[in-house]
Design a protein around this motif. Structure first.
Motif, mmCIF file in Angstrom:
data_model
loop_
_atom_site.group_PDB
_atom_site.id
_atom_site.type_symbol
_atom_site.label_atom_id
_atom_site.label_comp_id
_atom_site.label_asym_id
_atom_site.label_seq_id
_atom_site.Cartn_x
_atom_site.Cartn_y
_atom_site.Cartn_z
ATOM 1 N N GLY A 206 5.131 -3.187 -14.799
ATOM 2 C CA GLY A 206 4.547 -2.029 -14.139
ATOM 3 C C GLY A 206 4.145 -2.263 -12.703
ATOM 4 O O GLY A 206 3.235 -1.592 -12.197
ATOM 5 N N LEU A 207 4.823 -3.185 -12.003
ATOM 6 C CA LEU A 207 4.520 -3.394 -10.590
ATOM 7 C C LEU A 207 4.926 -2.177 -9.764
ATOM 8 O O LEU A 207 5.874 -1.464 -10.112
ATOM 9 C CB LEU A 207 5.265 -4.619 -10.054
ATOM 10 C CG LEU A 207 4.894 -5.990 -10.617
ATOM 11 C CD1 LEU A 207 5.689 -7.071 -9.885
ATOM 12 C CD2 LEU A 207 3.398 -6.249 -10.507
ATOM 13 N N SER A 208 4.235 -1.982 -8.667
ATOM 14 C CA SER A 208 4.577 -0.897 -7.754
ATOM 15 C C SER A 208 4.279 -1.339 -6.334
ATOM 16 O O SER A 208 3.614 -2.349 -6.098
ATOM 17 C CB SER A 208 3.797 0.379 -8.089
ATOM 18 O OG SER A 208 2.403 0.151 -7.989
ATOM 19 N N GLY A 209 4.794 -0.569 -5.376
ATOM 20 C CA GLY A 209 4.559 -0.879 -3.980
ATOM 21 C C GLY A 209 5.597 -1.825 -3.419
ATOM 22 O O GLY A 209 6.533 -2.240 -4.105
ATOM 23 N N PRO A 210 5.448 -2.207 -2.124
ATOM 24 C CA PRO A 210 6.445 -3.045 -1.458
ATOM 25 C C PRO A 210 6.188 -4.535 -1.646
ATOM 26 O O PRO A 210 5.041 -4.983 -1.678
ATOM 27 C CB PRO A 210 6.289 -2.645 0.010
ATOM 28 C CG PRO A 210 4.829 -2.306 0.136
ATOM 29 C CD PRO A 210 4.427 -1.693 -1.177
ATOM 30 N N TYR A 211 7.289 -5.291 -1.741
ATOM 31 C CA TYR A 211 7.234 -6.747 -1.818
ATOM 32 C C TYR A 211 8.337 -7.333 -0.951
ATOM 33 O O TYR A 211 9.511 -6.962 -1.118
ATOM 34 C CB TYR A 211 7.437 -7.235 -3.251
ATOM 35 C CG TYR A 211 6.280 -6.974 -4.187
ATOM 36 C CD1 TYR A 211 5.346 -7.970 -4.474
ATOM 37 C CD2 TYR A 211 6.128 -5.726 -4.799
ATOM 38 C CE1 TYR A 211 4.290 -7.727 -5.346
ATOM 39 C CE2 TYR A 211 5.073 -5.478 -5.669
ATOM 40 C CZ TYR A 211 4.157 -6.490 -5.938
ATOM 41 O OH TYR A 211 3.107 -6.246 -6.799
ATOM 42 N N ASN A 212 7.975 -8.240 -0.039
ATOM 43 C CA ASN A 212 8.992 -9.018 0.666
ATOM 44 C C ASN A 212 9.576 -10.011 -0.333
ATOM 45 O O ASN A 212 8.835 -10.823 -0.908
ATOM 46 C CB ASN A 212 8.384 -9.785 1.837
ATOM 47 C CG ASN A 212 7.894 -8.874 2.936
ATOM 48 O OD1 ASN A 212 8.353 -7.740 3.076
ATOM 49 N ND2 ASN A 212 6.957 -9.360 3.739
ATOM 50 N N LEU A 213 10.887 -9.965 -0.527
ATOM 51 C CA LEU A 213 11.489 -10.789 -1.571
ATOM 52 C C LEU A 213 12.547 -11.713 -0.985
ATOM 53 O O LEU A 213 13.683 -11.298 -0.727
ATOM 54 C CB LEU A 213 12.099 -9.910 -2.668
ATOM 55 C CG LEU A 213 12.190 -10.659 -3.997
ATOM 56 C CD1 LEU A 213 10.837 -10.668 -4.690
ATOM 57 C CD2 LEU A 213 13.244 -10.072 -4.905
ATOM 58 N N MET A 214 12.153 -12.952 -0.771
ATOM 59 C CA MET A 214 13.057 -14.022 -0.374
ATOM 60 C C MET A 214 12.322 -15.328 -0.613
ATOM 61 O O MET A 214 11.150 -15.334 -0.978
ATOM 62 C CB MET A 214 13.501 -13.862 1.078
ATOM 63 C CG MET A 214 12.389 -13.930 2.090
ATOM 64 S SD MET A 214 12.883 -13.311 3.717
ATOM 65 C CE MET A 214 12.546 -11.561 3.532
ATOM 66 N N SER A 215 13.016 -16.432 -0.430
ATOM 67 C CA SER A 215 12.429 -17.726 -0.748
ATOM 68 C C SER A 215 11.273 -18.060 0.189
ATOM 69 O O SER A 215 11.251 -17.639 1.345
ATOM 70 C CB SER A 215 13.497 -18.811 -0.658
ATOM 71 O OG SER A 215 14.093 -18.816 0.633
ATOM 72 N N PRO A 216 10.317 -18.834 -0.295
ATOM 73 C CA PRO A 216 9.219 -19.281 0.574
ATOM 74 C C PRO A 216 9.728 -20.224 1.654
ATOM 75 O O PRO A 216 10.790 -20.841 1.532
ATOM 76 C CB PRO A 216 8.278 -20.014 -0.390
ATOM 77 C CG PRO A 216 8.664 -19.549 -1.757
ATOM 78 C CD PRO A 216 10.136 -19.259 -1.685
ATOM 79 N N GLN A 217 8.957 -20.354 2.729
ATOM 80 C CA GLN A 217 9.284 -21.318 3.774
ATOM 81 C C GLN A 217 9.365 -22.714 3.163
ATOM 82 O O GLN A 217 8.546 -23.085 2.331
ATOM 83 C CB GLN A 217 8.210 -21.303 4.860
ATOM 84 C CG GLN A 217 8.208 -20.042 5.705
ATOM 85 C CD GLN A 217 9.385 -19.972 6.673
ATOM 86 O OE1 GLN A 217 9.953 -20.987 7.032
ATOM 87 N NE2 GLN A 217 9.749 -18.766 7.082
ATOM 88 N N GLY A 218 10.363 -23.487 3.568
ATOM 89 C CA GLY A 218 10.545 -24.827 3.045
ATOM 90 C C GLY A 218 11.509 -24.918 1.886
ATOM 91 O O GLY A 218 11.867 -26.025 1.462
ATOM 92 N N HIS A 219 11.935 -23.778 1.359
ATOM 93 C CA HIS A 219 12.851 -23.806 0.218
ATOM 94 C C HIS A 219 14.227 -24.331 0.610
ATOM 95 O O HIS A 219 14.879 -25.032 -0.173
ATOM 96 C CB HIS A 219 12.981 -22.397 -0.372
ATOM 97 C CG HIS A 219 13.915 -22.314 -1.532
ATOM 98 N ND1 HIS A 219 13.571 -22.773 -2.784
ATOM 99 C CD2 HIS A 219 15.193 -21.837 -1.643
ATOM 100 C CE1 HIS A 219 14.588 -22.584 -3.608
ATOM 101 N NE2 HIS A 219 15.572 -22.021 -2.944
ATOM 102 N N ALA A 220 14.695 -23.998 1.805
ATOM 103 C CA ALA A 220 16.026 -24.423 2.247
ATOM 104 C C ALA A 220 16.069 -24.503 3.760
ATOM 105 O O ALA A 220 15.239 -23.912 4.461
ATOM 106 C CB ALA A 220 17.096 -23.441 1.744
ATOM 107 N N THR A 221 17.035 -25.248 4.271
ATOM 108 C CA THR A 221 17.299 -25.355 5.704
ATOM 109 C C THR A 221 18.798 -25.199 5.923
ATOM 110 O O THR A 221 19.590 -25.215 4.977
ATOM 111 C CB THR A 221 16.855 -26.724 6.250
ATOM 112 O OG1 THR A 221 17.652 -27.756 5.617
ATOM 113 C CG2 THR A 221 15.381 -26.988 5.977
ATOM 114 N N MET A 222 19.201 -25.090 7.184
ATOM 115 C CA MET A 222 20.640 -25.087 7.461
ATOM 116 C C MET A 222 21.277 -26.368 6.940
ATOM 117 O O MET A 222 22.410 -26.355 6.438
ATOM 118 C CB MET A 222 20.903 -24.948 8.961
ATOM 119 C CG MET A 222 20.780 -23.541 9.513
ATOM 120 S SD MET A 222 21.841 -22.281 8.734
ATOM 121 C CE MET A 222 23.488 -22.937 9.025
ATOM 122 N N GLY A 223 20.547 -27.468 7.028
ATOM 123 C CA GLY A 223 21.085 -28.728 6.540
ATOM 124 C C GLY A 223 21.334 -28.731 5.050
ATOM 125 O O GLY A 223 22.416 -29.105 4.583
#
Length: 337
Positions: A206-223
């Motif tokens: 029953g969640l509602s409203g906006p959520y930014n949905l992507m990985s947290p900082q530090g999850h991946a790099t270009m490397g």
């Protein structure tokens, strides 16, 4: 749970369907019939942009609707109005592009939104179309029954935009690869399957409203991303990490010609790879390792013979081999091309 997916045959929509089927949900997909529906679902056909195109949805009831539409907002408006008395919740897969450009690093769901959007609009531009879709869902279902999934970069199997498939194809070809630096440049993205799992958890809870949905900082790099591509494809690719200044001086466009990458310190990087996602993480977001996303996408791509599907409304990705060679030569010489 009875789930209606508007679309459901490609990329994010397909990931949602497969996740729901894996949970044993009763799934209906509504689509134009251009692609085969996943196994085990009820398929309804129609073109939501055409007069009378929603007729197949005139009956039935569902606990939740998931909609990934990204063109004219009026298509979301018409579907949401038709379904508001027969569906419990409406989850709209939106985009972080709805924020007023360019949001600063660390922006939350409270950041200012793009202006000029309307739920009644025809197709305009991506940002206003997505915001118009949000407004359409909110108007029909209300704030308490609408979940706005503001995704960032989306990767994973079934990708029909061409970003990760291009890097996989390029590293599979082997040789020296123009790897845009710095190697430790942080990335934010979400695997379509993790987006699907979080969204279905959200409608169930029953969640509602906006959520930014992507990985947290530090999850991946270009490397970590490109090294995973080189490792899984086994083409003997040699990643040649190259300064952003050399790449930009050659006229190479970030994000499109070198997919995923944008130069550090730019407004573009802050906007695409600098979101605060603590709200989604607190609500249960879990992101699989970048190596798993890359490997699974490569397995899917190989099963297709190495040629990924391409959405006709998205530009082709990748840099020309001759341009890549020119920049690599300049990097070797220590000079601008």
């Amino acid at each position: 749970m009875r789930l209606l997916v508007l679309g459901g045959t490609e990329f994010v929509g397909r990931a949602v369907v497969e996740e729901a089927r894996g949970r044993g949900w009763d799934v209906t997909v509504f689509h134009r019939g251009r692609h085969a529906a996943p196994a085990g679902v009820r398929a309804l056909h129609g073109d939501r942009t055409a007069p009378g195109g929603l007729a197949a949805l005139s009956g039935g009831a569902w606990d939740a609707v998931v909609d990934t539409w990204s063109a004219a907002p009026r298509a979301v408006r018409d579907a949401a109005r038709l379904l508001r008395e027969r569906a419990g919740r409406y989850a709209y897969v939106s985009s972080c592009s709805v924020y007023n450009w360019a949001p600063p690093a660390g922006y939350t769901e409270d950041a200012p939104l793009v202006g000029g959007a309307s739920s009644d609009a025809e197709q305009t531009d991506y940002a206003r179309d997505k915001r118009g879709g949000e407004l359409a869902a909110l108007d029909a279902f209300g704030a308490d029954r609408t979940l706005l999934v503001r995704a960032g970069l989306i990767l994973g199997p079934y990708e029909n935009v061409g970003r990760l498939p291009w890097w996989l194809t390029r590293t599979a070809r082997g040789g020296r690869v123009l790897a845009p630096g710095p190697r430790d440049l942080p990335l934010q993205y979400v695997d379509a399957r993790d987006l699907a799992a979080w969204t279905l958890d959200g409608v169930e809870r029953g969640l509602s409203g906006p959520y930014n949905l992507m990985s947290p900082q530090g999850h991946a790099t270009m490397g970590t991303l490109l090294e995973a591509c080189a490792a899984v494809t086994g083409g003997g690719a040699e990643l040649r990490w190259t300064d952003p200044e050399l790449i930009l001086a050659a006229g190479i466009e970030p994000w499109t010609q070198l997919p995923v990458w944008v130069p550090p310190g730019s407004d573009l990087h802050d906007a695409l790879h600098g979101a605060d996602v603590s709200r989604a993480v607190a609500a249960g977001l879990r992101c699989r390792p970048v190596e798993r996303t890359v490997a699974d996408t490569w397995d899917w791509l190989r099963a297709l013979g190495g040629v990924a599907p391409q959405r006709p409304d998205r530009p082709l990705k990748g840099v020309a081999p001759e341009t890549e060679a020119k920049v690599l030569a300049a990097a070797d010489a220590g000079q601008l091309p």
